[in-house]
Motif scaffolding. Sequence first.
Motif, PDB file in Angstrom:
ATOM      1  N   VAL A 152       1.250  -4.962   3.237  1.00 37.77           N
ATOM      2  CA  VAL A 152       0.802  -3.576   3.324  1.00 37.77           C
ATOM      3  C   VAL A 152       1.822  -2.839   4.185  1.00 37.77           C
ATOM      4  N   CYS A 197       0.543  -6.446   7.659  1.00 42.51           N
ATOM      5  CA  CYS A 197       0.648  -4.985   7.684  1.00 42.51           C
ATOM      6  C   CYS A 197       1.709  -4.568   8.691  1.00 42.51           C
ATOM      7  N   THR A 219       0.265 -10.864   0.932  1.00 38.15           N
ATOM      8  CA  THR A 219      -0.001  -9.477   0.560  1.00 38.15           C
ATOM      9  C   THR A 219       0.592  -8.583   1.631  1.00 38.15           C
ATOM     10  N   THR A 235      -8.994  -0.339   4.931  1.00 36.66           N
ATOM     11  CA  THR A 235      -9.152   0.030   3.525  1.00 36.66           C
ATOM     12  C   THR A 235      -8.486  -0.992   2.606  1.00 36.66           C
ATOM     13  N   GLU A 236      -7.716  -1.927   3.187  1.00 34.33           N
ATOM     14  CA  GLU A 236      -6.981  -2.921   2.406  1.00 34.33           C
ATOM     15  C   GLU A 236      -7.597  -4.324   2.513  1.00 34.33           C
ATOM     16  N   ALA A 246       0.823  -1.209   0.000  1.00 38.56           N
ATOM     17  CA  ALA A 246       0.000   0.000   0.000  1.00 38.56           C
ATOM     18  C   ALA A 246       0.851   1.250   0.000  1.00 38.56           C
ATOM     19  N   THR A 294      -2.682 -11.431   4.639  1.00 40.88           N
ATOM     20  CA  THR A 294      -2.215 -10.046   4.574  1.00 40.88           C
ATOM     21  C   THR A 294      -1.369  -9.733   5.802  1.00 40.88           C
TER      22      THR A 294
END
Length: 318
Positions: free
Chosen positions: A127, A84, A125, A136-137, A8, A82
């Motif tokens: 971020v 982050c 993934t 938002t992801e 992101a 994901t």
Amino acid sequence: MSQTSTSADTPTEGTAAEELPRPERFADVKGWFWPVDQMVFDWFLTRQREAGRHGDLLELGAYMGKSAIFLGTYLGEGEKFTVCDLFDSPAPDDPNSAEMGRSYSTLTRRAFEANYLSFHDELPTVVQAPTSVITTEVAPDSCRFVHVDASHLYEHVHGDIAAARELLHPDGIVAFDDFRAEHCPGVSAAVWGAVPTTGLKPIVITGSKLYGTWGDPAPMTEALLEWLATRTDVWHGVEEVAGLPLIRIKGPKAAAPAPPVSRHEPLPEPEPAPEPAPEPAAPAPSPATPPAVRSLPRRLARDLLPPILTRALRRTFR
């Protein structure tokens, strides 16, 4: 199943991960992910898989990737993982920046990727941003397991709790790290505060993590107690907290599940071939008794002369 890496914010350099040393074993990856928590992660994630519950996985705060590597092994077909983390991006505020400088000054995305790719074919993934952007992801109500291990500051943890609640399935599991650590009072205040204010229902705690749900904890609590009754490597007890049973586990000698296997793990040394047994020695021939050697004149004298002369001659020869 693994996922293609995205970001992101700042993409990683193309070959940077390949330049770093690769861990040969899961134990070589730096991080604080104790065997007892590996055991509890495995129990929840395996139970979800056996029950046919599908959903994505999410980790807020990755450090060097130890728990992310472990989580990645439970990713099912069609599911998304994901991660982050700020990694080496600037922190969004001064307190968070000071915390990053104290605790994670050596943390980089490159190191995380090198570690993760040592155990999996593809990256999750990624971020690279503050955890405040995660809603938002990741889609609401899409995750079955969320691991929160990012900032230790109350305001940020409070936001991570709200995000986890939004992104989890109704019966999904959330795990909070450092909920009782002396140097992280903000985590403790935010996590325990979520019990009366958001309806978070703790299920089990270890020395490092609290595991809970916003759904019905009763089926999981009952099943976990039955399973713990079969374990001799950990101690467990039950306390009543906010009107519900809370399982406590102590496991300094807990037997963790089989760790992820690194693609760089050295092959075991082959067993040396046994030396061939020496052939038995041939038995020595028995010495033959040599025949008596007699001269021709003696044989003639014995055969032709009268015995009286033969005896006389023998005495003479002697």
